[in-house]
Design a protein around this motif. Structure first.
Motif, PDB file in Angstrom:
ATOM      1  N   PHE A   4      13.134  18.949  40.900  1.00 29.66           N
ATOM      2  CA  PHE A   4      12.708  18.134  38.784  1.00 29.66           C
ATOM      3  C   PHE A   4      12.943  18.762  37.942  1.00 29.66           C
ATOM      4  O   PHE A   4      12.481  19.935  37.922  1.00 29.66           O
ATOM      5  N   ALA A   5      13.105  17.946  36.798  1.00 34.11           N
ATOM      6  CA  ALA A   5      12.733  18.552  35.883  1.00 34.11           C
ATOM      7  C   ALA A   5      11.850  18.177  34.475  1.00 34.11           C
ATOM      8  O   ALA A   5      11.110  17.158  35.098  1.00 34.11           O
ATOM      9  N   ARG A   6      11.858  18.925  34.147  1.00 33.79           N
ATOM     10  CA  ARG A   6      10.669  19.009  33.402  1.00 33.79           C
ATOM     11  C   ARG A   6      11.147  18.362  31.851  1.00 33.79           C
ATOM     12  O   ARG A   6      12.158  19.375  31.211  1.00 33.79           O
ATOM     13  N   ILE A   7      10.605  17.731  31.238  1.00 33.67           N
ATOM     14  CA  ILE A   7      10.810  16.562  30.176  1.00 33.67           C
ATOM     15  C   ILE A   7      10.111  17.272  28.601  1.00 33.67           C
ATOM     16  O   ILE A   7       9.171  16.870  28.940  1.00 33.67           O
ATOM     17  N   ASN A   8      10.610  17.813  27.523  1.00 37.47           N
ATOM     18  CA  ASN A   8       9.689  17.994  26.192  1.00 37.47           C
ATOM     19  C   ASN A   8       9.616  16.260  25.502  1.00 37.47           C
ATOM     20  O   ASN A   8      10.166  15.256  26.380  1.00 37.47           O
ATOM     21  N   GLN A   9       8.647  16.501  25.060  1.00 37.65           N
ATOM     22  CA  GLN A   9       8.642  15.862  23.713  1.00 37.65           C
ATOM     23  C   GLN A   9       9.918  15.084  22.459  1.00 37.65           C
ATOM     24  O   GLN A   9      10.109  13.829  22.697  1.00 37.65           O
ATOM     25  N   GLU A  10      11.206  15.705  23.378  1.00 37.81           N
ATOM     26  CA  GLU A  10      12.393  15.284  22.699  1.00 37.81           C
ATOM     27  C   GLU A  10      12.836  15.019  23.961  1.00 37.81           C
ATOM     28  O   GLU A  10      14.543  14.677  23.356  1.00 37.81           O
ATOM     29  N   LEU A  31       8.097   9.981  47.689  1.00 34.68           N
ATOM     30  CA  LEU A  31       7.219   9.178  46.771  1.00 34.68           C
ATOM     31  C   LEU A  31       7.614  10.991  45.327  1.00 34.68           C
ATOM     32  O   LEU A  31       6.670  11.916  45.880  1.00 34.68           O
ATOM     33  N   GLU A  32       7.838  10.505  44.607  1.00 35.28           N
ATOM     34  CA  GLU A  32       8.065  10.960  43.142  1.00 35.28           C
ATOM     35  C   GLU A  32       7.266  11.223  42.565  1.00 35.28           C
ATOM     36  O   GLU A  32       6.689  12.974  42.257  1.00 35.28           O
ATOM     37  N   GLU A  33       6.141  10.590  43.157  1.00 35.78           N
ATOM     38  CA  GLU A  33       4.854  10.600  41.814  1.00 35.78           C
ATOM     39  C   GLU A  33       3.678  12.227  42.756  1.00 35.78           C
ATOM     40  O   GLU A  33       3.326  12.444  42.363  1.00 35.78           O
ATOM     41  N   LEU A  34       4.136  12.122  44.120  1.00 32.02           N
ATOM     42  CA  LEU A  34       3.583  13.629  44.269  1.00 32.02           C
ATOM     43  C   LEU A  34       4.180  14.559  44.274  1.00 32.02           C
ATOM     44  O   LEU A  34       3.284  15.725  43.908  1.00 32.02           O
ATOM     45  N   GLY A  35       5.789  14.053  44.325  1.00 34.29           N
ATOM     46  CA  GLY A  35       6.376  15.432  43.560  1.00 34.29           C
ATOM     47  C   GLY A  35       5.725  15.842  41.645  1.00 34.29           C
ATOM     48  O   GLY A  35       5.000  17.233  41.401  1.00 34.29           O
ATOM     49  N   VAL A  36       5.479  14.586  41.444  1.00 31.26           N
ATOM     50  CA  VAL A  36       5.573  15.374  39.843  1.00 31.26           C
ATOM     51  C   VAL A  36       3.618  15.557  39.432  1.00 31.26           C
ATOM     52  O   VAL A  36       3.454  16.298  38.726  1.00 31.26           O
ATOM     53  N   GLN A  37       2.702  15.041  40.764  1.00 33.19           N
ATOM     54  CA  GLN A  37       1.209  15.079  40.782  1.00 33.19           C
ATOM     55  C   GLN A  37       1.009  16.609  40.706  1.00 33.19           C
ATOM     56  O   GLN A  37       0.453  17.624  40.297  1.00 33.19           O
ATOM     57  N   PHE A  38       1.995  17.019  41.678  1.00 32.87           N
ATOM     58  CA  PHE A  38       2.191  18.733  42.430  1.00 32.87           C
ATOM     59  C   PHE A  38       2.369  19.867  40.912  1.00 32.87           C
ATOM     60  O   PHE A  38       1.742  20.771  40.810  1.00 32.87           O
ATOM     61  N   LEU A  39       3.353  19.732  40.267  1.00 30.56           N
ATOM     62  CA  LEU A  39       3.944  19.983  39.755  1.00 30.56           C
ATOM     63  C   LEU A  39       3.048  20.304  38.318  1.00 30.56           C
ATOM     64  O   LEU A  39       2.435  21.298  37.503  1.00 30.56           O
ATOM     65  N   LYS A  40       2.232  18.888  38.032  1.00 37.03           N
ATOM     66  CA  LYS A  40       1.056  18.685  36.630  1.00 37.03           C
ATOM     67  C   LYS A  40       0.427  19.703  37.140  1.00 37.03           C
ATOM     68  O   LYS A  40      -0.482  20.708  37.037  1.00 37.03           O
ATOM     69  N   LEU A  42       0.791  22.518  39.522  1.00 32.57           N
ATOM     70  CA  LEU A  42       0.725  23.539  39.357  1.00 32.57           C
ATOM     71  C   LEU A  42       0.945  24.765  37.908  1.00 32.57           C
ATOM     72  O   LEU A  42       0.458  25.282  37.724  1.00 32.57           O
ATOM     73  N   THR A  43       1.229  23.471  37.339  1.00 33.57           N
ATOM     74  CA  THR A  43       1.571  23.821  35.618  1.00 33.57           C
ATOM     75  C   THR A  43       1.184  23.789  34.628  1.00 33.57           C
ATOM     76  O   THR A  43       1.155  24.577  33.444  1.00 33.57           O
ATOM     77  N   GLY A  44       0.502  22.472  34.947  1.00 35.81           N
ATOM     78  CA  GLY A  44      -0.706  22.105  33.290  1.00 35.81           C
ATOM     79  C   GLY A  44       0.304  20.964  32.412  1.00 35.81           C
ATOM     80  O   GLY A  44       0.316  20.326  31.763  1.00 35.81           O
ATOM     81  N   TYR A  45       2.064  21.224  33.295  1.00 31.41           N
ATOM     82  CA  TYR A  45       2.867  20.366  32.440  1.00 31.41           C
ATOM     83  C   TYR A  45       2.426  19.060  32.806  1.00 31.41           C
ATOM     84  O   TYR A  45       2.546  18.615  34.147  1.00 31.41           O
ATOM     85  N   THR A  46       2.412  17.884  32.549  1.00 26.58           N
ATOM     86  CA  THR A  46       2.690  16.391  32.741  1.00 26.58           C
ATOM     87  C   THR A  46       4.188  15.029  32.590  1.00 26.58           C
ATOM     88  O   THR A  46       3.633  14.676  33.763  1.00 26.58           O
ATOM     89  N   ASN A  47       4.868  15.993  32.229  1.00 29.65           N
ATOM     90  CA  ASN A  47       6.080  15.015  32.346  1.00 29.65           C
ATOM     91  C   ASN A  47       7.552  15.746  32.904  1.00 29.65           C
ATOM     92  O   ASN A  47       8.798  16.249  32.214  1.00 29.65           O
TER      93      ASN A  47
END
Length: 87
Positions: A4-10, A31-40, A42-47
């Motif tokens: 999973f890649a973390r994407i900034n505002q740019e 399911l991608e959304e499970l990984g996204v939720q896990f990382l949110k 874990l890291t507090g970062y949403t994108n």
């Protein structure tokens, strides 16, 4: 393993993390959304966007500084810098 890649505002890639397949699998389906939720959580970062180490989907495997293009749903490498022959 899923990536999973973390994407900034740019829309630039800031980080790529690996998530175990067990985290993103429910009833035998990834399911991608499970990984996204896990990382949110874990890291507090949403994108976060799932990417493919083998470039099987979403264009190239992203590195830090690469871009996320929402319109084509792919990661893209930056254009090479043009070298001006008038040094």
């Amino acid at each position: 393993m899923a990536h999973f890649a973390r994407i900034n505002q740019e829309n630039k890639v800031e980080q790529v993390l690996v998530v175990h397949n067990e985290v993103i699998t429910r009833n035998g389906e990834e399911l991608e959304e499970l990984g996204v939720q896990f990382l949110k959580n874990l890291t507090g970062y949403t994108n976060w966007k799932q990417c493919s180490f083998n470039s099987n989907f979403r264009g190239c495997f992203p590195g830090i500084g690469d871009s996320w293009d929402e319109t084509i749903n792919e990661f893209v490498k930056p254009e090479p810098e043009k070298i001006d022959g008038n040094d």
